[in-house]
Design an enzyme around this catalytic site. Structure first.
Site, PDB file in Angstrom:
ATOM      1  N   GLU A 168      -3.264   4.671  24.893  1.00 55.11           N
ATOM      2  CA  GLU A 168      -1.890   4.732  24.370  1.00 55.11           C
ATOM      3  C   GLU A 168      -0.912   5.324  25.375  1.00 55.11           C
ATOM      4  O   GLU A 168       0.167   5.788  24.999  1.00 55.11           O
ATOM      5  CB  GLU A 168      -1.844   5.542  23.052  1.00 55.11           C
ATOM      6  CG  GLU A 168      -2.781   5.063  21.964  1.00 55.11           C
ATOM      7  CD  GLU A 168      -2.466   3.670  21.411  1.00 55.11           C
ATOM      8  OE1 GLU A 168      -1.541   3.010  21.933  1.00 55.11           O
ATOM      9  OE2 GLU A 168      -3.160   3.244  20.486  1.00 55.11           O
ATOM     10  N   HIS A 223      -0.280  12.075  19.160  1.00 55.40           N
ATOM     11  CA  HIS A 223      -0.602  10.987  18.219  1.00 55.40           C
ATOM     12  C   HIS A 223      -1.857  11.361  17.460  1.00 55.40           C
ATOM     13  O   HIS A 223      -2.806  11.869  18.053  1.00 55.40           O
ATOM     14  CB  HIS A 223      -0.821   9.683  19.007  1.00 55.40           C
ATOM     15  CG  HIS A 223      -1.472   8.591  18.204  1.00 55.40           C
ATOM     16  ND1 HIS A 223      -0.931   8.105  17.034  1.00 55.40           N
ATOM     17  CD2 HIS A 223      -2.614   7.892  18.397  1.00 55.40           C
ATOM     18  CE1 HIS A 223      -1.723   7.153  16.565  1.00 55.40           C
ATOM     19  NE2 HIS A 223      -2.764   7.005  17.357  1.00 55.40           N
ATOM     20  N   HIS A 263      -4.269  10.619  13.422  1.00 53.25           N
ATOM     21  CA  HIS A 263      -4.553   9.782  12.252  1.00 53.25           C
ATOM     22  C   HIS A 263      -4.744  10.682  11.018  1.00 53.25           C
ATOM     23  O   HIS A 263      -5.831  10.695  10.436  1.00 53.25           O
ATOM     24  CB  HIS A 263      -5.839   8.973  12.474  1.00 53.25           C
ATOM     25  CG  HIS A 263      -5.871   8.125  13.701  1.00 53.25           C
ATOM     26  ND1 HIS A 263      -7.048   7.646  14.247  1.00 53.25           N
ATOM     27  CD2 HIS A 263      -4.874   7.643  14.494  1.00 53.25           C
ATOM     28  CE1 HIS A 263      -6.784   6.920  15.322  1.00 53.25           C
ATOM     29  NE2 HIS A 263      -5.468   6.910  15.514  1.00 53.25           N
ATOM     30  N   GLU A 315      10.229  22.826   2.216  1.00 51.52           N
ATOM     31  CA  GLU A 315      10.492  23.011   3.649  1.00 51.52           C
ATOM     32  C   GLU A 315      10.750  21.716   4.424  1.00 51.52           C
ATOM     33  O   GLU A 315      11.235  21.759   5.549  1.00 51.52           O
ATOM     34  CB  GLU A 315       9.277  23.678   4.313  1.00 51.52           C
ATOM     35  CG  GLU A 315       8.956  25.050   3.771  1.00 51.52           C
ATOM     36  CD  GLU A 315       9.891  26.113   4.325  1.00 51.52           C
ATOM     37  OE1 GLU A 315       9.842  26.361   5.531  1.00 51.52           O
ATOM     38  OE2 GLU A 315      10.674  26.665   3.529  1.00 51.52           O
ATOM     39  N   HIS A 340      -1.904   3.098  10.588  1.00 57.02           N
ATOM     40  CA  HIS A 340      -2.645   3.541  11.778  1.00 57.02           C
ATOM     41  C   HIS A 340      -2.558   5.065  11.923  1.00 57.02           C
ATOM     42  O   HIS A 340      -3.585   5.732  12.026  1.00 57.02           O
ATOM     43  CB  HIS A 340      -2.101   2.844  13.035  1.00 57.02           C
ATOM     44  CG  HIS A 340      -2.781   3.272  14.298  1.00 57.02           C
ATOM     45  ND1 HIS A 340      -3.151   2.407  15.301  1.00 57.02           N
ATOM     46  CD2 HIS A 340      -3.154   4.498  14.738  1.00 57.02           C
ATOM     47  CE1 HIS A 340      -3.744   3.069  16.271  1.00 57.02           C
ATOM     48  NE2 HIS A 340      -3.758   4.341  15.961  1.00 57.02           N
TER      49      HIS A 340
HETATM   50  P1  13P Z   1      -7.801   6.486  22.949  1.00 52.87           P
HETATM   51  O1  13P Z   1      -9.239   6.876  22.769  1.00 52.87           O
HETATM   52  O2  13P Z   1      -7.627   5.420  24.000  1.00 52.87           O
HETATM   53  O3  13P Z   1      -6.920   7.703  23.180  1.00 52.87           O
HETATM   54  O4  13P Z   1      -7.310   5.812  21.600  1.00 52.87           O
HETATM   55  C1  13P Z   1      -7.373   6.469  20.377  1.00 52.87           C
HETATM   56  C2  13P Z   1      -6.333   6.021  19.424  1.00 52.87           C
HETATM   57  O5  13P Z   1      -5.976   6.773  18.536  1.00 52.87           O
HETATM   58  C3  13P Z   1      -5.738   4.680  19.554  1.00 52.87           C
HETATM   59  O6  13P Z   1      -4.557   4.569  18.838  1.00 52.87           O
HETATM   60 ZN    ZN Z   2      -4.528   5.891  17.088  1.00 55.43          ZN
END
Ligand code: 13P
Ligand code: ZN
Length: 271
Positions: free
Chosen positions: A116, A139, A141, A169, A210
């Protein structure tokens, strides 16, 4: 030269990855973090003249030429970062042409930066254009944020509004709201460009079904933004199927934002 494993920026990255893993936001290799480093500080721990490898980035990032980034490795498990930073992390310098990354440290087993990287570097460029002090792109999840993506409309105003209602908050922590992208293939320049476009306006961007991106001047700011969204999404998922008896009203959200003196998205309230 000081031992890089004692550098505050390595410790901060290790702690962030460990916390994100512990919170269940980053299963397996899910998630990635990039930190723009201060050259003088990095120079205390690294020979900046010694390039281990040059890795093509696959896109142009000329405005970042010469800048140093500490970046999680692709395919690397967040749970392993703290125990083995040199395999799981790398420090890169963006080359003069903006299209290559010079590896200065890390990715010891021959690895490379996150898939990414386009979204990270393009988002750094966007955030720096509106906030010269931005340093972090994160980033992950997070479970409830992701769950909510399946049952709530993926609309910036509606998603932000619902989350603002979930915890008092929220409007104070992310008054600028949340940008939303539809589901797109990940790891591409296209999702990088789309994310960066949103990052001109928002510090938080949801990638539909995602995960989420957060940006900040500090690791705490980026982490805290995602953490607050995730908490609100958890409250939503715990209550969405139940009759709503009480809610924070829009005029109360407005009063709160004004009390705290934050610049909020007035057009995201229905007043
Ligand atoms: P990477 O292992 O390449 O960092 O990817 C993980 C991910 O969250 C892809 O969106
Ligand atoms: Zn991801």
């Amino acid at each position: 030269m000081k031992n890089i494993l004692t550098a505050p920026f390595i410790k901060e990255m290790c702690d962030a990855a460990a916390n994100m893993y512990r919170l269940g936001w980053d299963e397996r290799n899910g998630g990635n973090i990039s930190v723009m480093l201060d050259e003088a500080q990095a120079g205390e721990y690294l020979d900046l003249g010694s390039v281990l490898r040059t890795i093509p980035t696959g896109f142009g990032a000329k405005p970042l030429a010469g800048k140093l980034f500490l970046v999680t490795g692709t395919g690397k498990y967040f749970k392993n970062v703290k125990g083995d930073p040199e395999n799981n992390l790398g420090i890169i310098r963006i080359g003069r042409d903006g299209k290559t990354a010079e590896l200065l440290w890390g990715y010891k087993d021959g690895g490379r930066f996150t898939s990414e990287l386009p979204a990270h570097l393009m988002s750094h460029m966007s955030r720096l254009s509106v906030d010269p002090e931005n340093r972090i792109i994160m980033h992950s999840h997070p479970t409830y944020t992701l769950a909510m993506n399946y049952v709530h409309e993926l609309d910036e105003k509606k998603l932000t509004h619902t989350l603002w209602e979930m915890c008092t908050e929220c409007i104070v922590v992310f008054p600028d709201g949340i940008g939303v992208l539809p589901w797109m293939p990940c790891g591409t320049n296209e999702i990088g460009i789309a994310t960066a476009e949103k990052m001109k306006e928002y510090r938080l961007v949801v990638w539909g079904m995602h995960g989420i991106y957060g940006a900040g001047k500090t690791m705490d700011e980026a982490f805290g933004l995602i953490e607050t969204v995730e908490k609100a999404a958890q409250i939503y998922m715990l209550t969405a199927h139940l009759p709503r008896v009480n809610t924070i009203k829009d005029n109360e959200l407005q009063a709160l934002a004004e009390l705290f003196g934050v610049e909020y998205r007035k057009d995201f309230l229905n007043l």
